[in-house]
Motif scaffolding. Structure first.
Motif, mmCIF file in Angstrom:
data_model
loop_
_atom_site.group_PDB
_atom_site.id
_atom_site.type_symbol
_atom_site.label_atom_id
_atom_site.label_comp_id
_atom_site.label_asym_id
_atom_site.label_seq_id
_atom_site.Cartn_x
_atom_site.Cartn_y
_atom_site.Cartn_z
ATOM 1 N N ILE A 281 0.872 -1.176 0.000
ATOM 2 C CA ILE A 281 0.000 0.000 0.000
ATOM 3 C C ILE A 281 0.909 1.226 0.000
ATOM 4 C CG2 ILE A 281 -1.795 1.291 1.218
ATOM 5 C CD1 ILE A 281 -2.623 -1.305 2.584
ATOM 6 N N PRO A 282 0.790 2.119 -0.993
ATOM 7 C CA PRO A 282 1.629 3.322 -1.016
ATOM 8 C C PRO A 282 1.521 4.092 0.306
ATOM 9 C CG PRO A 282 0.490 3.088 -3.095
ATOM 10 C CD PRO A 282 -0.065 2.034 -2.200
ATOM 11 N N PHE A 283 2.683 4.599 0.771
ATOM 12 C CA PHE A 283 2.732 5.156 2.126
ATOM 13 C C PHE A 283 3.668 6.363 2.177
ATOM 14 C CE2 PHE A 283 5.324 5.277 6.023
ATOM 15 C CZ PHE A 283 4.344 5.514 6.970
ATOM 16 N N PHE A 284 3.378 7.254 3.109
ATOM 17 C CA PHE A 284 4.321 8.321 3.461
ATOM 18 C C PHE A 284 4.098 8.683 4.922
ATOM 19 C CE2 PHE A 284 0.519 10.712 2.457
ATOM 20 C CZ PHE A 284 0.501 11.714 3.420
ATOM 21 N N CYS A 285 5.092 9.325 5.520
ATOM 22 C CA CYS A 285 4.940 9.831 6.885
ATOM 23 C C CYS A 285 5.533 11.229 6.958
ATOM 24 C CB CYS A 285 5.586 8.897 7.907
ATOM 25 S SG CYS A 285 7.356 8.626 7.680
ATOM 26 N N ILE A 286 5.225 11.917 8.030
ATOM 27 C CA ILE A 286 5.640 13.304 8.199
ATOM 28 C C ILE A 286 6.610 13.422 9.377
ATOM 29 C CG2 ILE A 286 4.861 15.658 8.709
ATOM 30 C CD1 ILE A 286 4.009 14.732 5.978
ATOM 31 N N ALA A 287 7.691 14.161 9.154
ATOM 32 C CA ALA A 287 8.631 14.509 10.223
ATOM 33 C C ALA A 287 8.801 16.024 10.224
ATOM 34 C CB ALA A 287 9.969 13.813 10.019
ATOM 35 N N THR A 288 9.541 16.529 11.209
ATOM 36 C CA THR A 288 9.775 17.969 11.327
ATOM 37 C C THR A 288 11.273 18.241 11.289
ATOM 38 O OG1 THR A 288 7.810 18.248 12.706
ATOM 39 C CG2 THR A 288 9.430 20.015 12.754
ATOM 40 N N ASN A 289 11.680 19.176 10.425
ATOM 41 C CA ASN A 289 13.075 19.626 10.397
ATOM 42 C C ASN A 289 13.285 20.541 11.597
ATOM 43 O OD1 ASN A 289 15.526 21.035 9.905
ATOM 44 N ND2 ASN A 289 15.331 20.659 7.713
ATOM 45 N N VAL A 290 14.056 20.079 12.575
ATOM 46 C CA VAL A 290 14.179 20.811 13.830
ATOM 47 C C VAL A 290 14.930 22.130 13.646
ATOM 48 C CG1 VAL A 290 16.360 19.781 14.610
ATOM 49 C CG2 VAL A 290 14.626 20.444 16.289
ATOM 50 N N GLU A 291 15.704 22.251 12.580
ATOM 51 C CA GLU A 291 16.458 23.487 12.352
ATOM 52 C C GLU A 291 15.611 24.561 11.689
ATOM 53 O OE1 GLU A 291 21.029 22.384 11.741
ATOM 54 O OE2 GLU A 291 19.738 21.411 10.251
ATOM 55 N N THR A 292 14.658 24.168 10.837
ATOM 56 C CA THR A 292 13.853 25.148 10.097
ATOM 57 C C THR A 292 12.404 25.198 10.561
ATOM 58 O OG1 THR A 292 13.221 23.562 8.362
ATOM 59 C CG2 THR A 292 15.299 24.758 8.071
ATOM 60 N N GLY A 293 11.955 24.166 11.266
ATOM 61 C CA GLY A 293 10.557 24.112 11.686
ATOM 62 C C GLY A 293 9.612 23.697 10.577
ATOM 63 N N GLU A 294 10.147 23.231 9.444
ATOM 64 C CA GLU A 294 9.310 22.855 8.304
ATOM 65 C C GLU A 294 8.928 21.376 8.362
ATOM 66 O OE1 GLU A 294 11.267 25.947 5.032
ATOM 67 O OE2 GLU A 294 11.869 23.836 5.066
#
Length: 746
Positions: A162-175
């Protein structure tokens, strides 16, 4: 003619409409599943997935954050909801989160450190700092690699079942960073790297933390993949009221939730089937309530069953379960190391202790990684297996991030009836002279000053070199029967006297380790031993009576086996500690020295009797002096309770410290331990012994025990170490006594 034209046009329109209708009937609805983050509350996703499967909905895309990313990745890789339930039912999350390692993973040197200090802080450049997080996430990474090994070669997450993705946070930029390519275990580890709980994760030069900081419900990204309908599972907390904000952490969570709660007002409206499990009363670390949370998720999913079944009817193709192959081993073609600037390849392979050119069971593989992680020399240990050819063999690529903390400050507290109160301060310096060495200094301040200096060059599988210097002192009441013959006659009618003991020992030794559990070695020892009375004066000069004030020189050898799962409350494992000293020279304070030897051994066996609750630990110890010696401080003296008594002093419940002794002894003991609540122990101990002069050569060792003792006790495992209270008694003494211990023994 006109009539024929109308008929022709009508036929064309009918044909076109039928064609469009046929095409429309062949269209399929694509369903996306979005799973929010929420720590332990995210286990509710598993329950919801059970309801989704029962309704017959086929999931075409999955997007998740944090725990939603972890559960989503496992489901996308082919695990069914029932399989996920089975997996998480047996996982001990407290062990995973705290990066706890089995005791067997530590060498004898590392076991001693782990079971001595209550607090460890970085101390580089003589400045105290604090760790970036409670956990490095190593245990979780190891588990994810194992669970996702069947999709090890998939680098584009669109190619998963099943196609998948997840989200993380760049701690240096907040993006927000969308992770849909790369190494799946690493990606979801980054997505779930909750600040302060887990270390950030480096991926392609970006320092990533939990995606829930910026996007805890990635519905827009899911729709962009082409999902026509969205099922959303939301396990996020609402904003707390003033009565719930009772700590700094509560306020930090509240601040972090401002954006999430606002975003959900709009994202909820964009969700076709919105499912909100009951997560009230649960926190991000309520993993011990996992089964309740999963059940709440299933209940919430079933409440939306009508909508889910309607969605399933809109789909033309049915959900097809994916078979996850079961593997118990890895076929390794070789090992490629990166990042080991200060630690040699031999050192790392010596810690791993598994072959890097052949089949390795996951059990042995996990043990090897635990050995390496237990050194505390690496911030992270990342690895993956890459296919080099057409066969099943994989090359293991390991990337190490060495710890920047070369200096550590450690602390401990302890109280017992012999040494009394003690505060331990330790300074540890790694790579003091060489890459694989460590220098450690313990200083104990309190009723009795002590120190312990250790320098150790760890060569892994090869012979390691150590230098040790220790100093101990304590006061105790000694039975006169244990004093040198002739001296006790001048105090006729006195049963015992107070005495001062001090011992300084310096050693140089060689040691090698087999696995992490068996060690042999030999060395040279210098010992200064002093014993004097604090209550009785020497009649000839009016000063304290001195029994010994000598220097002793010896050659010694030792062998140790330790597979106990717990030093203080073992439930399983074996223990052996054998030691032989040949004393060849002395400054001879008493003027009667001749060469002599001392041999001793202690062995133990622990086994569970009823699950993890009731266990039996049996031990036996024996020792004897070969030759003539009047070094009473080196004789076998029994009595009291303890774990770190010096020289040949041996604990014996039912008696005070140093109540009886001789030049040889044999002792047996058995303890029944009931862990009635986790880390809370009730135990019953019986011990018996024969002690005297030359009991082995005279055959007295096999006679009915002359000394017996019994004890009942309570023990509590804490971060300071064990807290123990024991009431012991002996039939020979006819009365009982109490022993109390607080903290790790040192």
């Amino acid at each position: 003619m006109k009539k024929h034209i109308y008929l022709f046009l009508w036929c064309c329109c009918t044909l076109v409409m039928q064609t469009y209708a046929q095409q429309d009937s062949e269209e399929d609805i694509k369903v996306g599943l979005v799973l929010s983050g929420g720590g332990a509350k995210g286990l509710a996703h598993i329950g919801v997935l059970k309801a989704i499967e029962e309704a017959g909905v086929r999931i075409d895309y999955i997007g998740g954050t944090s725990m939603g990313g972890i559960v989503g990745a496992l489901y996308a890789s082919g695990y069914s909801a029932e399989q996920l339930d089975s997996i998480f039912r047996v996982v001990d999350f407290s062990e995973l989160i705290q990066d706890n390692l089995p005791r067997s993973a530590r060498t004898f040197y590392e076991k001693k450190n782990y079971e001595r200090y209550a607090l460890t802080l970085p101390f580089d450049k003589f400045k105290v700092s604090f760790p970036r997080a409670l956990s490095k996430g190593q245990n979780i990474y190891n588990l994810l690699v194992k669970l996702l090994y069947h999709v090890n070669d998939v680098e584009d997450f669109d190619k998963l079942p099943i196609p998948f993705f997840c989200i993380a946070t760049n701690v240096e930029t907040g993006e927000a960073v969308k992770l849909d390519k790369g190494y799946l275990p690493e990606a979801i580890l980054a997505s779930g790297a909750f600040p302060s709980l887990f270390n950030p994760v480096d991926i392609e030069g970006k320092v990533l933390i939990d995606g829930g900081v910026v996007n805890n419900y990635p519905i827009e990204e899911l729709k962009a993949l082409g999902a026509d309908k969205i099922i959303g599972v939301d396990v996020q907390d609402p904003l707390a009221d003033r009565d719930q904000l009772n700590s700094a952490m509560d306020i930090l969570f509240q601040i972090n939730n401002y954006r999430t709660v606002n975003d959900m007002k709009f994202k909820k409206e964009e969700t076709d089937v919105y499912i909100k499990p009951d997560i009230e009363g649960f926190s991000v670390v309520s993993f011990d309530k996992g089964q309740v949370i999963i059940a709440n998720g299933e209940k919430a999913g079933r409440e939306q069953m009508a909508e889910l079944e309607a969605l399933a009817r809109m789909q033309k193709k049915q959900y097809t379960p994916f078979h996850v192959p079961v593997r118990d081993s890895i076929d390794i073609a070789g090992l490629v190391l990166q990042g080991n600037d200060r630690y040699s390849r031999a050192y790392i392979k010596g810690k791993l202790r598994f072959t890097t050119s052949g089949k390795v069971s996951f059990e042995k593989f996990d043990q090897g990684l635990a050995n390496l992680s237990a050194t505390k020399n690496f911030e992270s240990i990342r690895y993956r297996f890459l296919k080099e050819g057409d066969d099943e063999k994989r090359t293991m690529y390991m990337t190490l991030k060495e710890s920047k903390n070369k200096m550590l400050l450690r602390f401990g507290l302890h109280y017992d009836a012999l040494y009394k109160s003690g505060a331990l301060v330790n300074l540890t310096k790694k790579q003091f002279l060489f890459d694989d060495d460590v220098l450690s200094l313990d200083v104990v301040l309190g009723d009795n000053f002590r120190y312990n200096l250790d320098y150790f060059i760890d060569k892994g599988l090869y012979w390691s070199v150590g230098i040790r210097s220790t100093y101990h002192r304590f006061d105790a009441d000694v039975a006169l029967e244990n004093l040198p013959e002739g001296e006790s006659e001048q105090w006729a009618g006195i049963n015992q006297i107070g005495a001062n003991f001090s011992d300084m020992t310096n050693q140089v030794y060689l040691q090698t380790v087999f696995r992490e559990e068996f060690s042999v070695g030999a060395g040279l020892e210098y010992k200064h031993l002093k014993m004097e009375s604090k209550t009785v004066s020497d009649a000839s000069n009016g000063r304290k009576t001195t029994f010994d004030n000598s220097d002793y020189f010896s050659l010694y050898g030792f062998a140790k086996l330790d597979t106990y799962d717990n030093r203080y409350f073992p439930k399983k494992g074996l223990y052996f500690d054998g030691d032989f000293h040949f004393y060849f020279a002395s400054s001879d304070y008493q003027g009667n020295f001749s060469e002599f030897s001392i041999g001793k051994a202690n062995a133990g066996w622990a086994t569970p009797l009823i699950g993890r609750y009731l266990s039996l630990n049996t031990t036996v110890g024996a020792g004897t002096v070969f030759g003539e010696t009047y070094a009473d401080g080196l004789s076998f003296i029994l009595g009291g309770y303890g774990n770190s008594l010096i020289n040949n002093f041996t604990p014996f419940l039912g008696y005070h410290f140093m109540s009886f002794g001789g030049n040889s002894y044999i002792k047996a003991a058995a303890t029944l331990d009931l862990e009635f609540i986790k880390k809370n122990h009730l135990n019953f101990t019986v011990n018996m012994a024969n002690v005297g002069e030359d009991i082995f050569s005279r055959g007295h060792w096999f006679e009915k025990p002359a000394y017996t003792g019994y004890a009942v006790g309570y023990g509590l495992e804490t971060f300071l170490g064990p807290i123990e209270l024991k009431y012991s008694w002996s039939p020979e003494r006819g009365k009982g006594l109490w022993f109390f211990n607080l903290g790790f023994w040192f």
